[in-house]
Scaffold this active site. Sequence first.
Site, PDB file in Angstrom:
ATOM      1  CD  GLU A 198      -2.904   1.262   0.313  1.00  0.00           C
ATOM      2  OE1 GLU A 198      -2.546   1.504  -0.852  1.00  0.00           O
ATOM      3  OE2 GLU A 198      -4.089   1.151   0.642  1.00  0.00           O
ATOM      4  CG  ASP A 199      -0.787   4.803  -1.760  1.00  0.00           C
ATOM      5  OD1 ASP A 199      -1.528   4.220  -0.939  1.00  0.00           O
ATOM      6  OD2 ASP A 199      -1.218   5.652  -2.559  1.00  0.00           O
TER       7      ASP A 199
ATOM      8  CG  ASP B 248      -5.135   8.129   5.296  1.00  0.00           C
ATOM      9  OD1 ASP B 248      -5.937   7.190   5.258  1.00  0.00           O
ATOM     10  OD2 ASP B 248      -5.069   8.983   4.396  1.00  0.00           O
TER      11      ASP B 248
ATOM     12  CE  LYS C 181      -1.154  11.438   5.493  1.00  0.00           C
ATOM     13  NZ  LYS C 181      -2.291  12.232   4.956  1.00  0.00           N
TER      14      LYS C 181
ATOM     15  CG  PHE D 165      -3.381  16.034   0.627  1.00  0.00           C
ATOM     16  CD1 PHE D 165      -4.155  14.884   0.596  1.00  0.00           C
ATOM     17  CD2 PHE D 165      -2.979  16.596  -0.571  1.00  0.00           C
ATOM     18  CE1 PHE D 165      -4.531  14.303  -0.608  1.00  0.00           C
ATOM     19  CE2 PHE D 165      -3.358  16.020  -1.777  1.00  0.00           C
ATOM     20  CZ  PHE D 165      -4.126  14.875  -1.796  1.00  0.00           C
TER      21      PHE D 165
ATOM     22  NE  ARG E  25      -2.670   8.098  -9.519  1.00  0.00           N
ATOM     23  CZ  ARG E  25      -3.187   7.744  -8.357  1.00  0.00           C
ATOM     24  NH1 ARG E  25      -2.403   7.344  -7.384  1.00  0.00           N
ATOM     25  NH2 ARG E  25      -4.487   7.781  -8.156  1.00  0.00           N
TER      26      ARG E  25
END
Length: 179
Positions: free
Chosen positions: A102-103, A106, A134, A155, A168
């Site tokens: 996963e990138d 959060d 996060k 963000f 991206r």
Amino acid sequence: MDILTVKDKRFAVSIPEAEIKKHVSRVAAEITRDMDGKKPMFLPVLNGAFVFAADLLREIPIECEVSFIKLASYQGTNSTGQIREVIGLATDITGRHVVIVEDIIDSGLTMAHMIDTLRKHNPASISVCALLLKPDAMKVQVPVDYCCLRIPNDFIIGYGLDYDGLARNTRDIYTLVKE
């Protein structure tokens, strides 16, 4: 480039490419050590994890397979809180050692949904590998076995992460500039 403007927002470099690569190599070594002899199935989550997954997998020398899944929960700069499965699992993972790639994690809601969905397919194990975590944004606790970097609840874009589909393709990670 230190400042990047995307649509109506300005972003500043927060994690340069060299630092990202150093942490990706470290995590790849950890996964290689833990998964050696297990022929893991890597499941990168599209769209955001594709850059991270490509760099990570090139650093993993053990025998493995890759399949993709796509989940979505973001709109603009905020999580919608609702996860919709766009492209489902296309590979049988019964008895397999699965590594979700996963990138960013959060709220934890998307990852919790993903883990619950995958458990129904009876894998031997499920590990979570995240480029970014996060901790201050977590609404539900999920196991993160491999993590490149922990970041504040800002963000961010770049290195696969986007703002409304844009940015991206940057090599660095950028943080939204508060104005």
